[in-house]
Design an enzyme around this catalytic site. Sequence first.
Site, PDB file in Angstrom:
ATOM      1  N   THR B 162       0.599  -1.254  -0.068  1.00 46.24           N
ATOM      2  CA  THR B 162      -0.131  -0.027  -0.076  1.00 46.24           C
ATOM      3  C   THR B 162       1.100   1.220   0.004  1.00 46.24           C
ATOM      4  O   THR B 162       2.005   1.355   0.529  1.00 46.24           O
ATOM      5  CB  THR B 162      -1.030   0.021   1.374  1.00 46.24           C
ATOM      6  OG1 THR B 162       0.070  -0.311   2.485  1.00 46.24           O
ATOM      7  CG2 THR B 162      -2.071  -1.063   1.136  1.00 46.24           C
ATOM      8  N   GLY B 201       4.066  -2.816   7.623  1.00 48.27           N
ATOM      9  CA  GLY B 201       4.363  -3.445   9.103  1.00 48.27           C
ATOM     10  C   GLY B 201       5.655  -3.955   9.082  1.00 48.27           C
ATOM     11  O   GLY B 201       6.119  -4.626   8.035  1.00 48.27           O
ATOM     12  N   GLU B 454      -6.859  -6.397   3.696  1.00 46.55           N
ATOM     13  CA  GLU B 454      -6.726  -7.662   2.752  1.00 46.55           C
ATOM     14  C   GLU B 454      -8.002  -7.713   2.021  1.00 46.55           C
ATOM     15  O   GLU B 454      -8.556  -8.359   1.995  1.00 46.55           O
ATOM     16  CB  GLU B 454      -6.417  -8.752   3.604  1.00 46.55           C
ATOM     17  CG  GLU B 454      -5.112  -9.053   4.047  1.00 46.55           C
ATOM     18  CD  GLU B 454      -4.245 -10.122   4.130  1.00 46.55           C
ATOM     19  OE1 GLU B 454      -4.641 -11.116   3.223  1.00 46.55           O
ATOM     20  OE2 GLU B 454      -3.594 -10.322   5.046  1.00 46.55           O
TER      21      GLU B 454
END
Lengths: 730, 730
Positions: B162, B201, B454
């Site tokens: 992203t 992340g 997701e």
Amino acid sequence: MSSHGRSESSVGGPVGRSVGRTVETIAQERENCPFDVRKLSIIQHGSEKDLLLKEKFMLELARDPIFYLGDIHDLTKDQLRERTFEKIGSLVYHVTNESIETFQKRMEIIGLCDPGFWTRFGVHYGLFLGAIRSGATPNQMSYWMEKGVISCQGMFGCFGMTELAHGSNVAGLETTATFDEQSDEFIIHTPHIGATKWWIGGAAQTATHCAVFAQLMIKGKKHGTKTFIVPLRDVKTLALLPGINIGDIGKKMGRDGIDNGYIQFTNVRVPRAYMLMKHSQVSREGQVTEPPLQQLTYGALLSGRTAMVADAANTAKKALTVSVRYAAVRRQFKSSPGAEMETQIIDYPIHQRRLMPLVAQATAFGFTALEMQRLFEETSSALESLEPGDPNLNEVIDKLKTTHATSAGLKAFCTWACLQTIDTSRQACGGHGYSSYNGFASMYSDFAVHCTWEGDNTILALQSGRFLIQAYQEVLKGTTQAGGTAYLNNIETVLKQKCKGKEHLISLQGIDEGWATVAAHAIKKAANDYEGCLKKGQSREQAFEVCSQVRFVAAAVHTSGFVFRQFRAAVERVEAGPERDTLELLCKFYGLWQMEEKAGFFLRSGWLDGELMDYVQEKVSEYCAATRKFAVPLVDSFCISDHILNSPIGCADGDIYNRYFRMVRRNNPQLAEHKYADKILQFIHRSPAEMEDVGEGIDLDAELEEMAEERAEAEKEAKEAKEEEEKAKK
Amino acid sequence: MSSHGRSESSVGGPVGRSVGRTVETIAQERENCPFDVRKLSIIQHGSEKDLLLKEKFMLELARDPIFYLGDIHDLTKDQLRERTFEKIGSLVYHVTNESIETFQKRMEIIGLCDPGFWTRFGVHYGLFLGAIRSGATPNQMSYWMEKGVISCQGMFGCFGMTELAHGSNVAGLETTATFDEQSDEFIIHTPHIGATKWWIGGAAQTATHCAVFAQLMIKGKKHGTKTFIVPLRDVKTLALLPGINIGDIGKKMGRDGIDNGYIQFTNVRVPRAYMLMKHSQVSREGQVTEPPLQQLTYGALLSGRTAMVADAANTAKKALTVSVRYAAVRRQFKSSPGAEMETQIIDYPIHQRRLMPLVAQATAFGFTALEMQRLFEETSSALESLEPGDPNLNEVIDKLKTTHATSAGLKAFCTWACLQTIDTSRQACGGHGYSSYNGFASMYSDFAVHCTWEGDNTILALQSGRFLIQAYQEVLKGTTQAGGTAYLNNIETVLKQKCKGKEHLISLQGIDEGWATVAAHAIKKAANDYEGCLKKGQSREQAFEVCSQVRFVAAAVHTSGFVFRQFRAAVERVEAGPERDTLELLCKFYGLWQMEEKAGFFLRSGWLDGELMDYVQEKVSEYCAATRKFAVPLVDSFCISDHILNSPIGCADGDIYNRYFRMVRRNNPQLAEHKYADKILQFIHRSPAEMEDVGEGIDLDAELEEMAEERAEAEKEAKEAKEEEEKAKK
């Protein structure tokens, strides 16, 4: 200067096409607005004066360094609490100099940007001072005023109602206040852990005094729950007074700015005069006098609920201002391969479906909150002007009951709907909605407690349902209903009403009739079920319990109709013109969307048939698209400043990515020390053989089999032991 | 020893009656249970082995000091992250030594008590390693294995998909990977702020490498989004490599244990071989070869969604274990004045209405998750065994499409329902639900992201709806449907079906038929609306957009029916006996309660009429009461240990107040330093005159009037300026 000038040179290049035009995009959204934003804003705020007042307060807050909000999400609980306290000082001046109404407006705005602070301040001024105001005799009032209760000089209060094992059931509280005639004192005592005062806002660190709810005990006899002012801390040192044990409740879901604590009293003595004696009195000899009308003490609950209805409207508008503006400037996917830019997500019909009905609902709640405030003021002044033996007594009590039930239903359903609005808004902002810096996380967690405190929502909804059953029964007996239940008059006609076709279905009058009919059916069902239970020989309380689900449904349907009716009345007060047209559209939108949401009841009652229901769905989609066209100026008219929003993706000028990026960077300095780098390095450079070879020889199946055997063995032993025990008993 | 022995002597007295019998109360709830808890538990976990495995993992976690959860709510973001990293080490051993299935079960349990950790671990093993596994050629796989990707030795990965301005639209990502033929390298570059990799992340502090999604650019031409492995940090020092700019995303709504970051690349060079080339290849000369079947890359999304369906079931069961046990031991109000104790809140019909349907739903989700896992494994192995030119290709692709659509709908509706379950459970625990120490706050905020990542739930629901329209169209063309849409075969008969009366209405078969009929109607409506749009000349994409709301509804109704059908199938596999009876009751309960929730569609489709709908409501209330009787042993059968629950008010032994009190006290030491006592003292002892007299002379009305004038002036000026500007343009 175009928006490009606002980008940060440090990010390594010009702002991309997908991002750079957000400012132009939102500016375009404000072109060709069908209404005058200022006019619409004034209508929604009740008057120009109220709007100006709000703007004045917002400006003051934005300029006050103590109300800086940019760093709020990274503060620890302890830092938040300290800051809360610093804010108190800046407001005491206003509370003593402004009229109550003006100050309430100020607090309404502050509550919207700092709910934790609002709570701490409200605990002293709303609850503690409120308890004294409503419960003290004039002499007692003077006494506490001299002690400094109004200006918080020499004391700072908290409100000791709930206990670890008692919340909703105030009459069941177990802290005791035993009268000691010899010393003319009460002994406040916590008999066991369950009676520990729990959740007490301000108790953990900041309060010097507490309004303690305790069971009055005289000569071994219980006299019910009364209120006692109990000093907690030495006002010179803040040291706990003898017999007072206080601890911190610690981390909560939200509102960490308030220091909730627990309190245990071990035979703490206070003078007899520290019991608030306006309603009940205890004489020097321990004689108890009870008030003639218990109901009149209800009034105290109204102000909190009224404020929560307003807060639900305001907070929903806040969340939607962010999600609607974001939806206008966020682009994702191209609608056609040749399109120059990707599509604004607000242009997707499904995204309109997610947000637009909630915009209509928040607008409806705004008008409902104004009406609730009016009702509250009317009822309060009627109560205050009541003289002993007043001929209007019954009328005032009726008004109080109605206002009480109305506030109960509205508090429940508006706070639930607002909580849902916040989370739907968050989800509508995708991943960025999950960042603390865009505000939804704290908005949700701070707001969530509204569904629980000052009356659990489910219990309040049931109270509203009980009131509706009683109203229905009164109508059957021939008593005319006024106010929110007036539609039950002529009940037989109302129940038989049917929608007269498409035009009627979507007219203000038709929607109104629809809600009246469907609510009347739901209430009738609840009342009939209730009567049925009574006929089976159940007590009134039993019958109400058994009918709780139908009561709940009746309250839900009634409240949607009530909200619609307030909106309609507000629309009809506006002079003809584009603002009225806009509001009328939103009003119909709300009414029809709620019909769709509660479709089962509308079909079941026969108000409309399947085909008309399809038409409702069609119209709702149509209203979604219509509202989308002026969605940005509409949320502008909610008039919530960027400072209060505190959400870069919801900023007024549309420069969302630059602002968001800056906010993230400011709060997370890139050159900060990496505190566990050594652990990472150790881990990725451990010797290859480390750990990996201890695994040999493990047989998982054998291990599980052993576990199963052990388990079976233990069960067998437990069973045998139990049999032994039972044998021994015989 | 009775429960009294457990109270803390320090609280100043024996445990009160309202509190002290919680242990006895919950023990009574387990008497006379109609089923064998162990047997029911085995059925719900799929097999005894799976249950034993879960118990083994829960035991290991409870004993492992690094998985201590008692202090988790008071840790700062930075402390949480450090602890997350410490846990990584303790799990690497298992990931390299256990079978994939066993390790997945382990992760499922860990995810239930530490979702932030689960995410950080999953980013490396699920996403980063997963990207390499599914995207690397065999040679590339060996290369990264030698570098240590499996055991995290020498590297630790993150997943760079992203961007700040792109989430859902992966094809629209703007990071570029330009092939430099001269050096045989790709140049990875962030062209502007919107293309900043965002939410990554592990990027902020812990990752050394990143799987970067970027637009492949060769000789000025775009070739779509491909994946590149890009080193971020020097593995010896963790220093950022040249051209890499990384920052911390900071505070999030939840999952603060994972260090999300942003990444900007400034002309970063990687060898050509660092592009994953299993599907697309770039030759030394810059020739691009694309894969023959784009669909086959879908498979990668399935595993995450399958895991989220299981997580939704598990988390809902966790929340309900707490709220049901609390409801059993919490007492509030006496039902009759003479009652010895107050009433258990679980005995209130409205409280049963709040929780019991959700218990049935969570049970249904559990069986659905098992089926989803089976579907996933079946599809994965079919995909893996596919050879080039395989004659089964079309069949496998069909299966993949079906599984994909099923997982999309289930992910969306199960995660939404779970989120709702968490918050309803919190509210059902009243004020104590708002304390962080009882776990709902973090459960909600950690789980909330499942609705977004997701695949945003709304978008996934629409994908499911699109699939349903296509299935319907295929049925009309004579193609038989298998799997979840098989009920659409014989569509004409299905659409005409009507409920045959009360008995039929509440039978498993009848409920099944009801859902099939109503779903078929919803799908037909969506398909007809869609066809209507096509006939008006809209493109397929336009038509799907316009029909998004009906598509959404079709997916919602279909999914409820699908879940019911999985539950029914599971029930029918159980041998006759009390466990089967219990599950059958819960299965009917779920099916009828969902009917009530979606009443409008059932009435609209004519499956039942108003009277039968009343019967549905009656039965739902009846099932609520029936389920209440075994609610505690039922949640026991969910088999979630006290350690995983980490919620004192939900503990298995019922000793809730003592445990809760201890937990609060342990985390908030009473003798801790009071950090702002001086500020409080200064405030309450300020001189009486301070501040109060500056208020004289303020005339609020005059001030507001002035504000209004200033405003009008500014508006006038702005208007004039705009007119000037427009004149100048002409």
